[in-house]
Design an enzyme around this catalytic site. Structure first.
Site, PDB file in Angstrom:
ATOM      1  N   ASP A   1      -4.726  -6.811   6.277  1.00 24.66           N
ATOM      2  CA  ASP A   1      -5.962  -6.115   5.927  1.00 24.66           C
ATOM      3  C   ASP A   1      -7.065  -7.137   5.663  1.00 24.66           C
ATOM      4  OD1 ASP A   1      -7.776  -4.238   5.098  1.00 24.66           O
ATOM      5  OD2 ASP A   1      -6.742  -3.695   3.241  1.00 24.66           O
TER       6      ASP A   1
ATOM      7  N   LYS B   1       3.931 -15.293   2.298  1.00 25.20           N
ATOM      8  CA  LYS B   1       3.774 -16.039   1.040  1.00 25.20           C
ATOM      9  C   LYS B   1       5.186 -16.360   0.555  1.00 25.20           C
ATOM     10  CE  LYS B   1       1.176 -17.629  -2.345  1.00 25.20           C
ATOM     11  NZ  LYS B   1       0.355 -18.846  -2.145  1.00 25.20           N
TER      12      LYS B   1
ATOM     13  N   TYR C   1       0.816  -1.217   0.000  1.00 26.59           N
ATOM     14  CA  TYR C   1       0.000   0.000   0.000  1.00 26.59           C
ATOM     15  C   TYR C   1       0.853   1.271   0.000  1.00 26.59           C
ATOM     16  CZ  TYR C   1      -3.798  -3.200   1.304  1.00 26.59           C
ATOM     17  OH  TYR C   1      -4.703  -4.224   1.336  1.00 26.59           O
TER      18      TYR C   1
ATOM     19  N   ASP D   1     -10.200  -8.668   8.551  1.00 25.42           N
ATOM     20  CA  ASP D   1     -11.631  -8.590   8.256  1.00 25.42           C
ATOM     21  C   ASP D   1     -12.274  -9.973   8.286  1.00 25.42           C
ATOM     22  OD1 ASP D   1     -11.696  -5.888   8.075  1.00 25.42           O
ATOM     23  OD2 ASP D   1     -12.488  -5.804   6.031  1.00 25.42           O
TER      24      ASP D   1
ATOM     25  N   ASP E   1      -2.496 -18.161   2.131  1.00 21.49           N
ATOM     26  CA  ASP E   1      -3.677 -18.850   1.595  1.00 21.49           C
ATOM     27  C   ASP E   1      -4.147 -19.927   2.562  1.00 21.49           C
ATOM     28  OD1 ASP E   1      -1.188 -19.835   0.938  1.00 21.49           O
ATOM     29  OD2 ASP E   1      -1.729 -20.581  -1.036  1.00 21.49           O
TER      30      ASP E   1
END
Ligand code: NAD
Length: 368
Positions: free
Chosen positions: A253, A197, A146, A257, A229
């Site tokens: 992020d 990852k 980001y 959630d 994942d």
């Protein structure tokens, strides 16, 4: 102990829910002999109305002079409020971004805890929920995808349109968040799951290496690496396995959630943003809920639990934080609910009483 707390009540339901958190803190102060001094700080829409900007330099200085900041929420109805006719850098949310930057808040903490009494709001099967779960997502907040360089190739009608975002982390950024994660684990069940990852990304391979270096300083904490994942699957398959999930910005992020979704209402979710001192900004995960502002029905529990996090992580007052968390559990056990956590159609309402914002604050303060 004397504690200097900056208070950003903000907009919408912000002032209503912050009032209840202060009520509970004052009760803690009385019971355990602490003095909480509050300094009001303007931020968001109310600051725009008073000063023309969402956050003044004086407000930043007041936040910096505090040991911690307790916040309600900022912003208004993004379709109808005149605040959203202003240039992006003058809108309410720009104040929060500026504050986070000024205070170097690089670590975001979001607990996901399932209350026995609110199990019905959890979309997972009973056999998966079991005795419940209690995890903390620690997300890096100021680096990664980001914040890396990005660009979209100009369209010249010949080449294929291409956009690029850059995921960059240096070892210092990884080390400081990893340390924070292990510190938090020491206050909990002493387990860290570092999520990356690393089978694909170089930034993840460096992340893994630095986490391993940091882990050496915390022999009491068990840690594991998990691919993002797999983590997304494990969160819905067996959420009980997690204590602290430590991860970079974008993975955090998404996973935070996902984790909050499995707990139920937004009105129950606290959060903290920390830097490398004891300072923290503590706020509910929800927004200013303009649809219910001023009605006295907002759920203050997320803000009250954010105040408990402040006691635990800024002031090291673990016993007092436990007292607030136990008071919340007790009130739920006794059947009190704000409107957002009332039983859904088809569920039993026996022994359940709906209460407003102030009454919920009173009940929790009484049980502290
Ligand atoms: P929201 O979280 O304010 O509201 C979403 C829904 O959840 C609404 O139906 C609301 O009534 C409900 N809700 C939220 N908090 C609640 C509580 N404590 N008790 C009961 N119900 C609650 O999200 P939104 O409507 O998308 O955003 C409204 C404003 O809040 C926008 O201006 C947005 O930018 C701002 N916002 C601020 C923050 C922050 O201050 N950190 C975070 C998110 C959104």
């Amino acid at each position: 102990m004397e504690c200097q707390i900056g208070v950003i009540s903000g907009d919408g339901i912000g002032p209503e829910i912050v009032t209840e958190a202060k009520k509970v803190l004052d009760q803690i102060g009385k019971k355990y002999g602490h003095l909480f001094h509050y300094t009001d700080i303007l931020m968001g829409g109310c600051s725009i109305d008073a000063t023309g900007v969402p956050l003044t330099d004086d407000a930043i200085a007041a936040a910096k002079a505090s040991d911690a900041v307790l916040m309600g929420s900022i912003g208004g109805n993004t379709s109808t409020s005149p605040w959203y006719q202003l240039a992006p850098e003058l809108r309410p949310e720009a104040g929060l971004l500026k504050l986070r930057k000024s205070l170097n808040l690089f670590a975001n903490l979001r607990p996901a805890y399932l209350y026995e009494e609110l199990k019905a709001a959890c979309p997972l099967r009973d056999d998966i929920i079991g005795t419940g779960f209690d995890m903390m997502i620690m997300r890096e907040l100021t680096g990664g995808l980001y914040f890396g360089a990005r660009k979209t190739e100009e369209v010249d009608g010949v080449t294929t349109r291409t956009a690029v975002d850059t995921l960059v982390y240096n070892e210092n950024e990884i080390r400081r968040i990893a340390k924070r994660g292990f510190d938090i684990a020491m206050k909990r069940r002493k387990k860290v799951t570092s999520v990356d990852k690393a089978n694909v990304l170089d930034s993840s391979r460096l992340w893994r290496k630095i986490v391993e270096e940091v882990a050496k300083d915390y022999p009491e904490v068990t840690y594991e690496h998990m691919l993002v994942d797999n983590c997304a699957m494990q969160l819905v398959k067996d959420p009980k396995q997690f204590d602290v999930i430590l991860t970079e910005n974008m993975f955090g992020d998404i996973l935070s959630d996902e984790a909050s979704m499995v707990t139920g209402s937004i009105g129950m979710l606290s959060s903290a943003s920390l830097n490398d001192t004891k300072f923290g900004l503590y706020e509910p995960s929800g927004g200013s809920a303009p649809d219910i502002a001023g009605k006295g029905i907002a759920n203050p529990i997320a803000t009250i639990l954010s105040a408990a996090m402040m006691l635990r992580y800024t002031f090291d007052l673990d016993k007092e934080a436990d007292a607030i968390e136990n008071a919340v559990k007790q009130v739920l056990k006794e059947g009190y609910r704000t409107i957002d956590i009332m039983p859904q159609a088809g569920e039993s309402t026996e022994g359940i009483e709906q209460v407003g914002t102030a009454k919920m604050g009173d009940l929790i303060a009484e049980r502290v």
